[in-house]
Design a protein around this motif. Sequence first.
Motif, PDB file in Angstrom:
ATOM      1  N   ASP A 196       0.908  -1.334   0.002  1.00 56.72           N
ATOM      2  CA  ASP A 196      -0.082  -0.116  -0.025  1.00 56.72           C
ATOM      3  C   ASP A 196       0.733   1.232   0.062  1.00 56.72           C
ATOM      4  N   TYR A 197       1.869   1.279   0.682  1.00 56.20           N
ATOM      5  CA  TYR A 197       2.918   2.549   0.740  1.00 56.20           C
ATOM      6  C   TYR A 197       3.579   2.736  -0.696  1.00 56.20           C
ATOM      7  N   ILE A 198       3.928   1.429  -1.178  1.00 56.88           N
ATOM      8  CA  ILE A 198       4.558   1.404  -2.547  1.00 56.88           C
ATOM      9  C   ILE A 198       3.494   1.969  -3.510  1.00 56.88           C
ATOM     10  N   ILE A 199       2.242   1.652  -3.595  1.00 55.80           N
ATOM     11  CA  ILE A 199       1.463   2.254  -4.413  1.00 55.80           C
ATOM     12  C   ILE A 199       1.001   3.721  -4.253  1.00 55.80           C
ATOM     13  N   ARG A 200       1.167   4.308  -3.038  1.00 56.30           N
ATOM     14  CA  ARG A 200       1.116   5.625  -3.046  1.00 56.30           C
ATOM     15  C   ARG A 200       2.203   6.388  -3.459  1.00 56.30           C
ATOM     16  N   PHE A 201       3.483   5.676  -2.977  1.00 62.37           N
ATOM     17  CA  PHE A 201       4.799   6.546  -3.514  1.00 62.37           C
ATOM     18  C   PHE A 201       4.615   6.580  -4.994  1.00 62.37           C
ATOM     19  N   ILE A 249      -2.298  10.967  -4.118  1.00 66.08           N
ATOM     20  CA  ILE A 249      -2.256  10.366  -2.977  1.00 66.08           C
ATOM     21  C   ILE A 249      -3.659   9.924  -2.472  1.00 66.08           C
ATOM     22  N   LEU A 250      -4.439  10.784  -2.587  1.00 63.63           N
ATOM     23  CA  LEU A 250      -5.936  10.707  -2.320  1.00 63.63           C
ATOM     24  C   LEU A 250      -6.651   9.519  -3.019  1.00 63.63           C
ATOM     25  N   LEU A 251      -6.405   9.461  -4.365  1.00 63.33           N
ATOM     26  CA  LEU A 251      -6.927   8.518  -5.193  1.00 63.33           C
ATOM     27  C   LEU A 251      -6.477   7.114  -5.002  1.00 63.33           C
ATOM     28  N   ALA A 252      -4.935   7.082  -4.712  1.00 59.72           N
ATOM     29  CA  ALA A 252      -4.781   5.607  -4.499  1.00 59.72           C
ATOM     30  C   ALA A 252      -4.951   5.216  -3.126  1.00 59.72           C
ATOM     31  N   SER A 253      -5.177   6.206  -1.914  1.00 56.50           N
ATOM     32  CA  SER A 253      -5.595   5.947  -0.822  1.00 56.50           C
ATOM     33  C   SER A 253      -6.970   5.551  -0.674  1.00 56.50           C
ATOM     34  N   THR A 276      -8.671   4.276  -3.078  1.00 61.79           N
ATOM     35  CA  THR A 276      -8.901   2.916  -3.677  1.00 61.79           C
ATOM     36  C   THR A 276      -8.480   1.653  -2.672  1.00 61.79           C
ATOM     37  N   ILE A 277      -7.457   2.114  -1.892  1.00 60.85           N
ATOM     38  CA  ILE A 277      -6.820   0.950  -0.908  1.00 60.85           C
ATOM     39  C   ILE A 277      -8.060   0.921  -0.034  1.00 60.85           C
ATOM     40  N   ILE A 278      -8.484   2.016   0.719  1.00 67.35           N
ATOM     41  CA  ILE A 278      -9.453   1.931   1.731  1.00 67.35           C
ATOM     42  C   ILE A 278     -10.576   1.355   1.126  1.00 67.35           C
ATOM     43  N   ASN A 279     -11.324   1.546   0.196  1.00 72.17           N
ATOM     44  CA  ASN A 279     -12.398   0.877  -0.311  1.00 72.17           C
ATOM     45  C   ASN A 279     -12.064  -0.710  -0.491  1.00 72.17           C
ATOM     46  N   ARG A 280     -11.178  -1.122  -1.008  1.00 74.08           N
ATOM     47  CA  ARG A 280     -10.827  -2.294  -1.058  1.00 74.08           C
ATOM     48  C   ARG A 280     -10.835  -3.164   0.416  1.00 74.08           C
ATOM     49  N   LYS A 281      -9.879  -2.541   1.127  1.00 75.82           N
ATOM     50  CA  LYS A 281      -9.924  -3.134   2.463  1.00 75.82           C
ATOM     51  C   LYS A 281     -11.074  -2.914   3.665  1.00 75.82           C
ATOM     52  N   ASP A 282     -11.376  -1.545   3.643  1.00 78.53           N
ATOM     53  CA  ASP A 282     -12.563  -1.349   4.562  1.00 78.53           C
ATOM     54  C   ASP A 282     -13.784  -1.198   4.266  1.00 78.53           C
ATOM     55  N   GLN A 313     -16.810   0.454   1.231  1.00 76.33           N
ATOM     56  CA  GLN A 313     -17.075   1.942   0.434  1.00 76.33           C
ATOM     57  C   GLN A 313     -17.315   2.982   1.536  1.00 76.33           C
ATOM     58  N   HIS A 314     -18.055   2.727   2.667  1.00 80.55           N
ATOM     59  CA  HIS A 314     -18.273   3.655   3.736  1.00 80.55           C
ATOM     60  C   HIS A 314     -17.155   4.287   4.135  1.00 80.55           C
ATOM     61  N   LYS A 315     -16.227   3.580   4.417  1.00 82.40           N
ATOM     62  CA  LYS A 315     -15.068   4.245   4.972  1.00 82.40           C
ATOM     63  C   LYS A 315     -14.317   5.085   4.089  1.00 82.40           C
ATOM     64  N   ALA A 316     -14.311   4.707   2.848  1.00 82.67           N
ATOM     65  CA  ALA A 316     -13.564   5.476   1.856  1.00 82.67           C
ATOM     66  C   ALA A 316     -14.612   6.561   1.448  1.00 82.67           C
ATOM     67  N   GLU A 317     -15.772   6.914   1.636  1.00 81.43           N
ATOM     68  CA  GLU A 317     -16.756   7.939   1.746  1.00 81.43           C
ATOM     69  C   GLU A 317     -16.336   8.965   2.584  1.00 81.43           C
ATOM     70  N   GLU A 318     -15.974   8.396   3.886  1.00 77.70           N
ATOM     71  CA  GLU A 318     -15.846   9.273   5.030  1.00 77.70           C
ATOM     72  C   GLU A 318     -14.441  10.003   4.749  1.00 77.70           C
TER      73      GLU A 318
END
Length: 146
Positions: A18-23, A54-58, A60-66, A68-73
């Motif tokens: 996840d860090y590598i994707i953001r970087f 960074i927001l778009l990458a983050s 995407t990762i949040i939506n996949r991991k946690d 849609q609700h968490k990504a919306e927040e």
Amino acid sequence: MELWHLDLSKLKQIRMKDYIIRFFFGGAISVIAALITQLTNGRIGGIFMAFPAILLASLTIINRKDGQHKAEEDAKGAIIGALAFVLTAIVLSLTLQKLSGALSLLLSLVVWLLCAFGLYALSYRSNWLRVRKQPSPQAANKEQQH
């Protein structure tokens, strides 16, 4: 009810991938913005430097991991940050020619802090930013069974 809290233990849960994707996503956008600046002018390049790579990458990762609700927040918080960023850029552009660079940057930092925290507090009080608890998967399954 708490406005926010900081939990550094969550940092251990982030995978290196996840860090590598953001970087790389953030770096690629920065390089593209620099190339656009060299080929055109600084103002157009500046538009691309504000691109939320960074927001778009983050998100995407949040939506996949946690989910849609968490990504919306998180996206709602990013809207507040973007508004504060725009106001900061306006202050910086208006003061850079009139004040020293250091003083202009300091004033812009203060504006950003006031805007970001002020907008956060306003949106929290209006319930727009308040995190709503999602039922756990176990609770959702129990509801479906009844």
